[in-house]
Write an enzyme that holds these catalytic residues in place. Structure first.
Site, PDB file in Angstrom:
ATOM      1  N   GLY A   1     -16.424  -4.165 -77.435  1.00 19.65           N
ATOM      2  CA  GLY A   1     -15.812  -3.570 -76.253  1.00 19.65           C
ATOM      3  C   GLY A   1     -14.556  -2.809 -76.623  1.00 19.65           C
ATOM      4  O   GLY A   1     -13.950  -3.018 -77.671  1.00 19.65           O
TER       5      GLY A   1
ATOM      6  N   GLY B   1      -6.739  -1.712 -76.361  1.00 19.08           N
ATOM      7  CA  GLY B   1      -7.211  -2.174 -77.647  1.00 19.08           C
ATOM      8  C   GLY B   1      -8.720  -2.229 -77.738  1.00 19.08           C
ATOM      9  O   GLY B   1      -9.437  -1.963 -76.779  1.00 19.08           O
TER      10      GLY B   1
ATOM     11  N   ASP C   1      -3.911  -6.446 -63.690  1.00 19.84           N
ATOM     12  CA  ASP C   1      -5.048  -5.591 -64.048  1.00 19.84           C
ATOM     13  C   ASP C   1      -6.365  -6.297 -63.725  1.00 19.84           C
ATOM     14  O   ASP C   1      -7.231  -6.436 -64.575  1.00 19.84           O
ATOM     15  CB  ASP C   1      -4.972  -5.237 -65.532  1.00 19.84           C
ATOM     16  CG  ASP C   1      -5.808  -3.993 -65.866  1.00 19.84           C
ATOM     17  OD1 ASP C   1      -6.178  -3.264 -64.915  1.00 19.84           O
ATOM     18  OD2 ASP C   1      -6.081  -3.761 -67.041  1.00 19.84           O
TER      19      ASP C   1
END
Length: 1002
Positions: free
Chosen positions: A722, A727, A842
């Site tokens: 991912g 990052g 988030d």
């Protein structure tokens, strides 16, 4: 004779062989049992203190290992000891249950590993223990199906699997456990109907299947369980008619909980035959009709609840016979008629909730005899009339008294608030009159005193200064009088969060002592006769968030620049006063402000600059002396005066000359520091570097770094699973086989501004323990790499699952509801159970991970905030576009309500099966009742069942409550989760925005 000798010899051989098997054969040998237990201990994370006595070189039977008991399972003086019991409840065990080799412990009769952090599925090897009669694995993180092989454990009398993440159906094979006395699977993710085979468990005394998604009707065959004393099927999705089940066949029942289902019909008379029944909860169903008077013939009833049904008729007078009754909940129905005075015959009554009905008539004076009452709620009946009985002074144990929204009149009884334990008093929306008690809060525990919208007169009692615990004070919309200028008592209320003295006849100036109420969130002193200036000390109320309203008074003077200190304030109303001068420029910097009303004053000059004034309404500024600005409806400001021009030019010149100088100085310092650092720093090896800066908890730092770089082949692209804005995520298998997810952070120019603070906060996050939050092990700050180490969650993120056609279909409605519930619970934990609270910032479908069973885990919490706490792109790191709360477009002040908004977006995304790009237009349609639930559903799934549709409707309405534009109108996350978990009807009306008092009242 020969036959007798042979028989004796054979028996001797059998005894010898049996003893030899018990002492030496295979896994039965005590040495192999010891080895198996120590091996399991070695696999657990953070070996708990409860296992300190488990040491190499010692025996569990001779050294008294904690939680382990031994016994001789065969007769004879030389029969060896063997492990027969493992009991380590709530011992801090964190690992996988399957790592314990149960085949080496064949004589176990008792296993209690409840309330730990055991993961994985229920191992099949546990089903091979023939002597096991007690098995409690409740309160862990176990997942997967309940093995059908459990049905072969004929000796089981206790089976506890509650409070886990188990999925699938309840195996029909459990019906073979004819010795079973207790069966509990409460609070899992089980589905499917209740197996008819459970009706064969004729020894069963306790059956608790609550908090699952079972559905269907109550199987009639459960009527065969004649020894049953406890039946709990709360919140399992039951439907059908309650009267179809004959309760009279279960004469020993003492506990029935069928609440939070969709049961229909009238309350069956068969329940009234259960003379031993002490607990009955049928609340939150669709029952109708009246309560049978025969309920008065149940002498053992201790708690009884019928909340939130459609029951009608009068409250039975026969309830007066229930002398053992402790709790009675009849709220949220359609009961009518008077409150029967027979209720006053219940000497043990502690909680009485009759609110939200259509009761009428006076409050029986005899209710003052209920001296054990701790809670009485008669609110929102509207038709209860007369005065509050003077006998209420006898309720010396009362802690919660709610009589709001009725037609009560007259003065309060003398000394009415003089209750030692009184914590909550709501009398608002009545016609009560007279003066407020002079001894308010004499008991010292009062937290809420709400008497708004009555006809009280006289001054505000000065005794309020003793209310040090007071959080909510609502005195608005009365006829209170007096000069509050010297009302220093307000400053003593250090815990006050909500103050409303609006719409009275108060005079004098606003007391400066209000600045002592530093926890105030909302302040309403509008609609009075107050005069004088607005005190500069108002700027000390930095916690004001909802509302500051001083409108419709006679306040004068200039607006203090200190108003700009109220950086969290959302609504500021200064209208209808006599303020003069200009609007302070500091107001332009109030980044959270969403509404400002200064109309009907004597203000003049240009409007301040700021985001608020770019989108302001002209109505906010009308009827002033000479305000101007670039807003339609206001005159444009004339040319800037010469003096101001020269002042501006001077400022410009200073900026032009000072900025380059500052840059040169800063660059010089940086270069000098780098030179000095190079001279001072000795040459060190990469291995030493790695060891010194690694900050990963629970593992050896050097080993983990080298292990991770080896396992990912120095972060090779082939291990990427991912990638996000901060990052890239890699999958790594550490030595020992543990799988972890490693998030390698993108390099930044500024690095980490405060490493010590950052690492201390990361350490806090590593201690977070919640079943719906991905475990964070730590952080590496290597010069070449910066990465985070997480638990590996195999299925990936929710966003990918919803995009995949096949996976999205597998994610059925029950699983989607469960995901929303898991996410809500995780955010509740971060907001309300962590100290200090953690704001995720988030919440998106990309940061919600799913395991093999579609169990949801929130990830990446807190990292964005802590990575760059002082950087210039604070707002950029506050979330992902499309999920960010609207107030963050004009403020950097982040609150928990930002997460609440993001949760609302994710909840809609789960229902719709895609990101709701048209979220605001959908919200507008919902508020105007133009939207049908069917228009939102993911069309890739089959139509939901009636129960599923009910759950989805609740999720949608809660989502829109979370998507309110103004943060103050969004619910707290704990309220959202409780509504989902309890399947309550939606608590927020989307047809209008609620007042702060309504929000706090719930």
């Amino acid at each position: 004779m020969i036959e007798l000798i042979i028989l004796v010899l054979l028996r001797s051989c059998l005894v010898f062989l049996h003893a030899d098997a018990a002492g030496h054969h295979g896994g039965v040998h005590l040495g192999s049992q010891t080895a198996a237990l120590l091996q399991w201990k070695s696999t657990l994370r953070n070996s708990p203190p409860a296992m300190d006595s488990w040491q190499q070189g010692t025996s569990p039977c001779s050294s008294n290992w904690s939680g382990v008991a031994c016994a001789a399972v065969h007769r004879g003086r030389r029969a060896p000891l063997t492990v027969t019991k493992i009991s380590l409840p709530n011992a801090g065990l964190d690992g996988y249950l399957g790592e314990l080799n149960f085949s080496t412990l064949p004589f176990l009769t008792h296993i209690d590993l409840s309330y730990n952090s055991l993961h994985g599925g229920i191992p099949l090897s546990i089903t091979s223990l023939p002597a096991l009669n007690y098995l409690d694995l409740g309160g862990n993180w176990l997942n997967g199906n309940i093995p059908s092989e459990l049905g072969s454990m004929a000796s089981l009398s206790y089976l506890g699997l509650d409070y886990n993440n188990l999925t699938g159906h309840i195996p029909a094979s459990l019906g073979n456990l004819t010795r079973l006395v207790t069966l509990s699977t409460e609070q899992n993710l089980l589905s499917g109907p209740i197996p008819e085979e459970l009706g064969k468990l004729t020894s069963l005394e306790i059956l608790d299947l609550g908090q699952n998604s079972l559905g269907g009707r109550i199987p009639k065959i459960l009527g065969n369980l004649t020894k049953l004393s406890n039946l709990s099927l709360t919140n399992v999705g039951l439907d059908g008619y309650l009267g179809e089940f004959n309760f009279s066949t279960l004469p020993l029942l003492t506990h029935i909980d069928l609440s939070y289902n969709s049961l229909h019909g009238e309350i069956p008379l068969s329940i009234t035959s259960l003379t031993a029944l002490s607990y009955l909860d049928l609340g939150f169903n669709w029952l109708h009709g009246s309560i049978p008077s025969e309920f008065g013939n149940m002498p053992c009833l201790n708690q009884m609840g019928f909340s939130r049904n459609n029951l009608t008729g009068q409250i039975p007078k026969s309830f007066g016979n229930l002398t053992k009754l402790n709790i009675l909940h009849l709220d949220s129905n359609n009961f009518s008629g008077p409150i029967p005075h027979e209720i006053s015959l219940l000497p043990n009554l502690r909680k009485l909730d009759l609110h939200f009905n259509q009761l009428s008539g006076p409050i029986p004076p005899s209710m003052g005899n209920l001296t054990m009452l701790k809670l009485i709620n008669l609110g929102d009946n509207r038709l209860i009339s007369g005065s509050i009985p003077a006998s209420f002074m006898n309720l010396t144990s009362i802690g919660d008294l709610r009589l709001f929204i009725n037609n009560l009149s007259g003065p309060l009884p003398r000394g009415f608030t003089n209750f030692t334990y009184l914590r909550w008093m709501e009398l608002g929306d009545n016609s009560l009159s007279g003066e407020l008690p002079s001894d308010v809060c004499k008991g010292g525990n009062l937290q809420k005193f709400a008497v708004s919208r009555n006809m009280f007169t006289g001054p505000i009692p000065r005794s309020l200064q003793t209310c040090r615990s007071l959080k909510f004070l609502g005195l608005g919309s009365n006829n209170l009088t007096g000069d509050i200028s010297s009302f220093a008592e307000f400053g003593q209320l250090k815990n006050l969060q909500y103050l409303d003295i609006s719409a009275n006849k108060l005079s004098g100036s606003i007391p400066q002592e209000l600045s002592g109420c530093t926890k105030l969130i909302s302040l309403s002193i509008n609609d009075n006769n107050l005069s004088g200036p607005l005190p500069t000390t108002i700027g000390s109320l930095g916690g004001l968030q909802m509302l500051f309203d001083v409108s419709k008074n006679k306040l004068t003077g200039k607006l203090p620049v200190e108003l700009g200190n109220l950086v969290m304030l959302e609504i500021l109303n200064l209208s209808h006063n006599q303020f003069s001068g200009s609007i302070p420029s500091s107001i332009g910097s109030m980044s959270s402000l969403s509404a400002l009303d200064v109309s009907y004053n004597d203000l003049e000059g240009p409007l301040p600059t700021g985001q608020l004034f770019n989108n302001a309404s002209a109505k906010w500024f009308l009827h002033n002396k000479g305000l101007c600005g670039n807003i339609s409806g206001l005159p444009e400001c004339s040319s800037t005066p010469i003096k101001e021009y020269h002042k501006s030019s001077l400022h410009h010149l200073v900026l032009v000359t000072s900025i380059p100088m500052c840059i040169v100085i800063i660059l010089s310092i940086v270069v000098l520091a780098m030179i000095l650092r190079r001279r001072k720093r000795p040459q060190i090896t990469a291995v030493r570097n790695t060891r010194d800066v690694l900050s990963v908890w629970n593992f050896d730092g050097k080993l983990v770094f080298e292990d991770i770089t080896r396992a990912t082949e120095n972060f090779s692209d082939s291990y990427i699973i991912g990638e996000g804005g901060f990052g890239t995520v890699y999958k790594a298998q550490l030595q020992g086989g543990r799988l972890v997810a490693v998030k390698k952070l993108h390099p930044t120019e500024e690095g980490i501004s405060d490493e010590k603070r950052f690492l201390s906060e990361i350490e806090v996050l590593t201690k977070i323990r919640h079943r719906s939050i991905v475990k964070l092990y730590g952080f590496c700050s290597h010069p070449r790499y910066q990465f985070l180490v997480y638990d590996y969650i195999e299925r990936g993120n929710l966003h990918i699952t919803l995009e995949n056609e096949d996976l999205a279909k597998e994610l059925n409605w029950k699983k989607r509801v469960a995901i929303v519930r898991d996410v809500a619970q995780a955010i509740l934990y971060l907001h309300h159970e962590c100290n200090p609270p953690i704001i995720h910032r988030d919440i998106t479908s990309n940061n919600i991970l799913l395991d093999a069973t579609f169990k949801a885990y929130v990830s990446d919490f807190g990292i964005a905030r802590m990575l760059k706490p002082d950087s210039s792109n604070w707002s950029e790191l506050a979330g992902t576009y499309g999920y960010i709360a609207p107030e963050l477009s004009y403020t950097s002040v982040v609150t928990t309500k930002c997460d609440v908004y993001s949760f609302g977006v994710v909840a809609l995304e789960i229902v719709m099966g895609r990101y709701p790009r048209e979220v605001q237009s959908i919200a507008s349609m919902e508020q105007h009742h133009e939207l049908a639930i069917e228009d939102l559903l993911d069309q890739r799934l089959s139509s939901p069942t009636i129960m599923e549709k009910k759950e989805i409707s609740l999720l949608v309405e809660l989502a829109f409550a979370c998507l309110q534009t103004s943060p103050q109108f969004r619910p707290e996350m704990q309220d959202v989760y409780h509504k989902i978990a309890l399947h309550k009807p939606p608590f927020v009306s989307l047809s209008h925005e609620h007042t702060p008092e309504e929000i706090i009242n719930g």
